[in-house]
Design an enzyme around this catalytic site. Structure first.
Site, PDB file in Angstrom:
ATOM      1  N   ASP A  32     -19.807 -22.681 -32.623  1.00 28.65           N
ATOM      2  CA  ASP A  32     -18.487 -23.039 -33.097  1.00 28.65           C
ATOM      3  C   ASP A  32     -17.570 -23.750 -31.964  1.00 28.65           C
ATOM      4  O   ASP A  32     -18.368 -23.820 -30.889  1.00 28.65           O
ATOM      5  CB  ASP A  32     -17.991 -21.059 -32.782  1.00 28.65           C
ATOM      6  CG  ASP A  32     -18.054 -20.263 -31.816  1.00 28.65           C
ATOM      7  OD1 ASP A  32     -19.090 -21.050 -30.805  1.00 28.65           O
ATOM      8  OD2 ASP A  32     -18.006 -18.855 -31.631  1.00 28.65           O
ATOM      9  N   GLY A  36      -8.903 -17.659 -38.292  1.00 28.94           N
ATOM     10  CA  GLY A  36      -7.814 -16.557 -37.631  1.00 28.94           C
ATOM     11  C   GLY A  36      -7.694 -14.906 -39.107  1.00 28.94           C
ATOM     12  O   GLY A  36      -6.964 -14.968 -38.139  1.00 28.94           O
ATOM     13  N   ASP A  40     -20.902 -14.871 -40.930  1.00 29.31           N
ATOM     14  CA  ASP A  40     -21.307 -14.130 -39.098  1.00 29.31           C
ATOM     15  C   ASP A  40     -20.285 -13.217 -38.932  1.00 29.31           C
ATOM     16  O   ASP A  40     -18.771 -12.856 -38.704  1.00 29.31           O
ATOM     17  CB  ASP A  40     -20.622 -15.878 -38.233  1.00 29.31           C
ATOM     18  CG  ASP A  40     -19.852 -15.562 -37.687  1.00 29.31           C
ATOM     19  OD1 ASP A  40     -19.658 -15.296 -36.536  1.00 29.31           O
ATOM     20  OD2 ASP A  40     -18.946 -16.198 -37.938  1.00 29.31           O
ATOM     21  N   HIS A  69     -33.146  -3.883 -37.156  1.00 27.67           N
ATOM     22  CA  HIS A  69     -33.161  -3.873 -38.875  1.00 27.67           C
ATOM     23  C   HIS A  69     -31.628  -3.920 -39.208  1.00 27.67           C
ATOM     24  O   HIS A  69     -31.212  -3.943 -40.550  1.00 27.67           O
ATOM     25  CB  HIS A  69     -33.073  -1.360 -38.800  1.00 27.67           C
ATOM     26  CG  HIS A  69     -32.475  -0.670 -39.962  1.00 27.67           C
ATOM     27  ND1 HIS A  69     -33.229  -0.834 -40.914  1.00 27.67           N
ATOM     28  CD2 HIS A  69     -30.909  -0.624 -40.099  1.00 27.67           C
ATOM     29  CE1 HIS A  69     -32.234  -0.378 -41.635  1.00 27.67           C
ATOM     30  NE2 HIS A  69     -31.023  -0.303 -41.057  1.00 27.67           N
TER      31      HIS A  69
END
Length: 380
Positions: A93, A225, A275, A344
């Site tokens: 990013d 945003g 993400d 997990h």
């Protein structure tokens, strides 16, 4: 740009099933990117571990790596893929979000942002060119354009001016990336560039901005945003409003989202990429995502429970350890507890995406959504 190809295999309503071809391999979409902020997943998960956890793409952070160890160090080490021993795609990013969320003192100017490092307070300047240079040093597969992240709620006037600046910055990012990709010393000369749609919670600003950046024909388009404190319904409304204007033949990325239910709802609206730090962050505090809802492994009721964390899961943790043991590790302050829980949760998220893709392949995503969207948000 043009070093990628997004192949849309099929749709079910607005939900999309595709393959994203990149310089570091093919990605089956929709997909979730596992967040390794400083070139590592928090919780002691290594790159080889990630392959066992079905991770397709890792996300690393431009700002954090610029501050420490320094993008020049990563460049000298041969780029992020070599540095962290990960041969699949990496998205970096742009640093924009961190500049706006971490920097206490910052000044936004047309050339970029002046701010103080959250690590040692030193003065840093970052603008579109600097962000592209850092990401080129990191040699990620996908670089994100440098944008301004507006705080919610923002006034209409501020959001409008901010969107216009973000577009001007995007054009500077494009020019700088083309320059960097043409240099002989650049590690990844096929680095991809994604634009970021902004506009706070104003429908007309969002739509106008998406139309404008769609014309620039970039490698992918992100919705930025959101997931910054606005109600979930507002986020869904903006996706419904803006995604019809996103290019059909390019991947669409909803940044920083979210819960399993958010992801299912995002796919339903036409998002391909997600993400979020949530699976790893929650795991480190004992909050576990399971196929019957959310559970807290430190609860007293697990003291002598010999069942796996999730009886429907075949991750390395569930295959090998009991709820009682994982609870004990947390209570004893053992680092292994966090590692097993993170393992997990990441496996759960990547399996969720796998099941979403299977449902889309079988024309059964609607049933999948009806069954799991609310179930996965409940307490188990």
């Amino acid at each position: 740009m043009g070093n990628s190809e997004f192949q849309l295999l099929k749709t079910e309503g607005n939900a999309r099933r595709g393959i994203f071809k990149t310089p570091h391999g093919e990605i089956q979409s929709p997909f979730f990117m596992n967040v390794g902020t400083s070139a590592a997943i928090k919780g002691g998960i290594s790159s080889p571990d990630l392959k066992d956890l079905k991770c397709q793409v890792e996300l690393c952070n431009t700002y954090h790596l610029h501050v420490r160890p320094g993008d020049d160090v990563v460049y000298k080490m041969g780029g992020l893929h070599k540095f962290m021993n990960w041969d699949k795609p990496i998205l970096t990013d742009s640093g924009g979000f961190q500049v706006f969320s971490l920097a206490k003192l910052r000044k936004i100017k047309e050339e970029g942002v002046y701010f103080n490092s959250h690590v040692d307070g030193r003065k840093i300047f970052m603008g579109p060119e600097e962000s592209m240079q850092i990401q080129s040093h990191l040699a990620s597969t996908i670089a994100m354009a440098f944008d301004e992240c507006v705080e919610n709620p923002a006034t209409y006037e501020y959001a409008k001016n901010s969107v216009a600046r973000t577009t001007r910055w995007l054009k500077r990012c494009i020019a700088e990336m083309e320059r960097l990709n043409s240099l002989p010393e650049t590690i990844n000369k096929k680095q991809l560039l994604f634009a970021i749609n902004q506009g706070a919670t104003f429908d007309d600003l969002r739509v106008a901005h998406m139309k404008e950046i769609a014309e620039l024909d970039l490698d992918g388009y992100a919705i930025g945003g959101l997931a910054v404190g606005e109600p979930t319904e507002v986020m869904y409304h903006i996706l419904d409003t803006v995604l019809p204007y996103a290019p059909v033949n390019k991947p669409r990325y909803l940044m920083g989202v979210g819960t399993p239910s958010n992801i299912i709802e995002g796919v339903y609206r036409g998002v391909d990429m997600f993400d979020c730090v949530m699976p790893s962050r929650n795991a480190r505090h004992g909050t576990i995502f399971t196929w019957s809802g959310i559970t807290h492994i430190t609860n007293e009721k697990y003291l002598t429970d010999d069942k796996p964390i999730d009886e429907q899961c075949d991750c390395p943790t569930c295959r090998n350890f009991s709820r009682a043991y994982v609870r004990h590790l947390f209570k004893a302050g053992e680092q292994l507890g966090g590692r097993l829980a993170v393992q997990h949760n990441l496996y759960f998220y990547n399996t969720l995406m796998e099941k979403i893709r299977e449902a889309l392949d079988n024309d059964s995503f609607t049933e999948f959504r009806n069954h799991y969207s609310s179930l996965l948000a409940q307490k188990a």
